[in-house]
Write an enzyme that holds these catalytic residues in place. Structure first.
Site, PDB file in Angstrom:
ATOM      1  N   ARG A 104      41.233  40.679  31.706  1.00 27.97           N
ATOM      2  CA  ARG A 104      41.815  40.094  33.438  1.00 27.97           C
ATOM      3  C   ARG A 104      43.116  39.716  32.692  1.00 27.97           C
ATOM      4  O   ARG A 104      42.924  39.416  31.445  1.00 27.97           O
ATOM      5  CB  ARG A 104      41.989  38.777  33.584  1.00 27.97           C
ATOM      6  N   HIS A 129      40.550  45.675  33.466  1.00 28.92           N
ATOM      7  CA  HIS A 129      40.076  46.341  32.562  1.00 28.92           C
ATOM      8  C   HIS A 129      40.936  47.455  32.858  1.00 28.92           C
ATOM      9  O   HIS A 129      40.877  48.801  33.388  1.00 28.92           O
ATOM     10  CB  HIS A 129      38.755  47.087  32.980  1.00 28.92           C
ATOM     11  N   HIS A 203      31.429  48.913  28.613  1.00 33.13           N
ATOM     12  CA  HIS A 203      30.989  47.836  30.146  1.00 33.13           C
ATOM     13  C   HIS A 203      30.289  48.036  29.532  1.00 33.13           C
ATOM     14  O   HIS A 203      29.189  48.423  30.953  1.00 33.13           O
ATOM     15  CB  HIS A 203      31.778  48.299  31.048  1.00 33.13           C
ATOM     16  N   ASP A 279      29.978  34.795  33.779  1.00 36.90           N
ATOM     17  CA  ASP A 279      31.100  35.863  33.305  1.00 36.90           C
ATOM     18  C   ASP A 279      31.979  35.585  32.519  1.00 36.90           C
ATOM     19  O   ASP A 279      33.027  34.432  33.165  1.00 36.90           O
ATOM     20  CB  ASP A 279      31.716  36.988  34.766  1.00 36.90           C
ATOM     21  N   GLU A 344      30.649  41.839  26.432  1.00 34.90           N
ATOM     22  CA  GLU A 344      32.032  42.988  25.964  1.00 34.90           C
ATOM     23  C   GLU A 344      32.453  42.203  25.002  1.00 34.90           C
ATOM     24  O   GLU A 344      32.731  41.676  24.863  1.00 34.90           O
ATOM     25  CB  GLU A 344      32.390  43.298  27.075  1.00 34.90           C
TER      26      GLU A 344
HETATM   27  C1  GLA Z   1      33.585  42.074  33.799  1.00 36.63           C
HETATM   28  C2  GLA Z   1      34.387  40.887  34.719  1.00 36.63           C
HETATM   29  C3  GLA Z   1      33.918  41.046  35.472  1.00 36.63           C
HETATM   30  C4  GLA Z   1      33.619  42.203  36.522  1.00 36.63           C
HETATM   31  C5  GLA Z   1      32.810  43.531  35.365  1.00 36.63           C
HETATM   32  C6  GLA Z   1      32.812  44.908  36.386  1.00 36.63           C
HETATM   33  O1  GLA Z   1      32.581  42.462  33.082  1.00 36.63           O
HETATM   34  O2  GLA Z   1      34.593  39.946  33.902  1.00 36.63           O
HETATM   35  O3  GLA Z   1      34.439  39.735  36.222  1.00 36.63           O
HETATM   36  O4  GLA Z   1      34.597  42.847  37.078  1.00 36.63           O
HETATM   37  O5  GLA Z   1      33.874  43.293  34.923  1.00 36.63           O
HETATM   38  O6  GLA Z   1      32.744  44.572  37.564  1.00 36.63           O
END
Ligand code: GLA
Length: 379
Positions: A104, A129, A203, A279, A344
């Protein structure tokens, strides 16, 4: 296996399903986009019965077939078997090359050299992304790689100045290669003709028991990171680096993914308010050293393990909190909440707005590089 004979379907005579038991790479058709751009699939195999498929739409890992401890192979990467599904479910980013900026950017805005750049917001108030049409939606040019001890595919993409609001004409190369040590290596490089920001990642979602086989909650994760970047409710880092010790984010020793996933912890609630889920960006102790183990996740049942090594300072560990079983992936499997996890490798989220984070600036004419290796066991 590749769906009905529509304009979307790949040529099923060329579905890449033959499995030579040696290092090889073959190419086949994988359908086309609505604009009529042809999509190719590159199928890499090694001597251990492992195979990796990469498609040129989004530079994606489409499939990873890996034997278990008894030699039984299954696809451990979440994916689709046609381009239309990848487009219809673009927000899950299955297997995609992410750019220009992974994760982000707060408020869809950053400043560079005194100038403010505005990006499309595609995740609440933020840019996620790379914006509404990131590298995951592009058809990449491709050429096979065969060095004798590695096979794979080289993908290239040219991103013109101003794409999704980012400055600079950017030329990007991503090389996926597989060897007989079960190392899947992803090497990224890029050059821009203006100062810009960049944060490339992949991803891919893993489920070591097999895509569509259930949740990953019993799979055991070790993340070699003593700290993480705490987030606000829109998942933007506060700018602090906080210890994981004493929190549900402590994976410094091998811990089942589900063990603390329901913990009553404000950070976990931001990541997944209802059901629980991770996350977050972990600050890796490896400090960019590609020889040091960054993450290991194992499935005790099947004996399958993935290890991650990376030149990046962080990893986003995400437990597919946005999957809800409402659509099917490849092989007709339903993909539900916690149906996979991502690793990631990345610079920290929102670095362009966080002066104390390692920089994501790329100066005009300088070369950006990133290398991440996913190593699979058993060999
Ligand atoms: C990353 C983000 C998540 C989500 C995924 C895609 O992992 O941090 O919040 O957006 O990508 O769904």
């Amino acid at each position: 296996m590749l769906g009905s004979a529509t304009a979307w379907a790949a040529d099923s005579a060329n579905d890449g399903s033959s499995q030579p038991d040696h290092l090889a790479v073959t190419q086949s058709d994988f359908g086309q986009t609505p604009d009529g751009e042809k999509v190719q699939r590159y199928h890499m195999t090694n001597a251990n019965g492992m195979s990796v498929d990469v498609i040129t739409f989004g530079g994606r890992i489409q499939s990873i077939e890996l034997p278990d401890k008894n030699g039984k192979s299954t696809d451990i990467a979440l994916g689709f078997d046609n381009v239309k599904d990848y487009i219809d479910h673009s927000s899950v980013y299955f297997g995609a090359t992410i750019g220009r900026y992974g994760n982000r950017i707060a408020g869809g805005q950053f400043k560079l050299n005194g100038q403010t750049y505005n990006l499309p917001k595609n995740n609440g108030p933020n840019t996620l992304h790379g914006g509404t049409k990131g590298f995951d939606q592009k058809v990449w040019a491709a050429a096979p790689i065969d060095t004798g001890d590695r096979v794979g595919v080289e993908l290239t993409h040219f991103s013109p100045d101003g794409t999704m609001g980012f400055p600079g004409n950017l030329a990007v190369t991503v090389r996926y290669t597989l060897d007989n040590d079960n190392d899947l290596r992803i090497h990224y490089s890029a050059v821009s003709d203006q100062d810009t920001v960049i944060n490339l990642t992949n991803h891919v979602y893993f489920n070591l028991a097999g895509a569509g086989s259930g949740t990953v909650l019993d799979q055991v994760a070790m993340i070699n990171g003593d700290r993480f970047t705490p987030i606000d409710k829109t998942l933007i880092p506060t700018g602090q680096l906080k210890p994981v010790s004493g929190t549900p984010l402590d994976f410094t020793t091998p811990t089942p993914i589900g063990k603390h996933i329901h913990a009553d912890n404000p950070q976990l609630k931001y990541a997944e308010p209802d059901k629980g889920g991770y996350d977050f960006n972990w600050v890796l102790n490896t400090q960019g050293n590609l020889d040091d183990l960054a993450v290991r996740v194992s499935d005790p049942q099947s004996g399958r393990t993935v290890e991650m090594y990376t030149t990046e300072p962080g990893v986003q560990f995400y437990t597919s909190n946005f999957l809800d079983g409402s659509f099917k992936g490849a092989h007709g499997h339903k993909l539900g909440h916690w149906g996979g996890f991502t690793l990631e490798a990345q610079h920290y989220p929102d670095s362009p707005n966080q002066p104390d984070f390692p920089t994501t600036e790329l100066k005009a004419g300088q070369k950006y590089t990133q290398t991440t290796v996913y190593k699979f066991l058993p060999e």
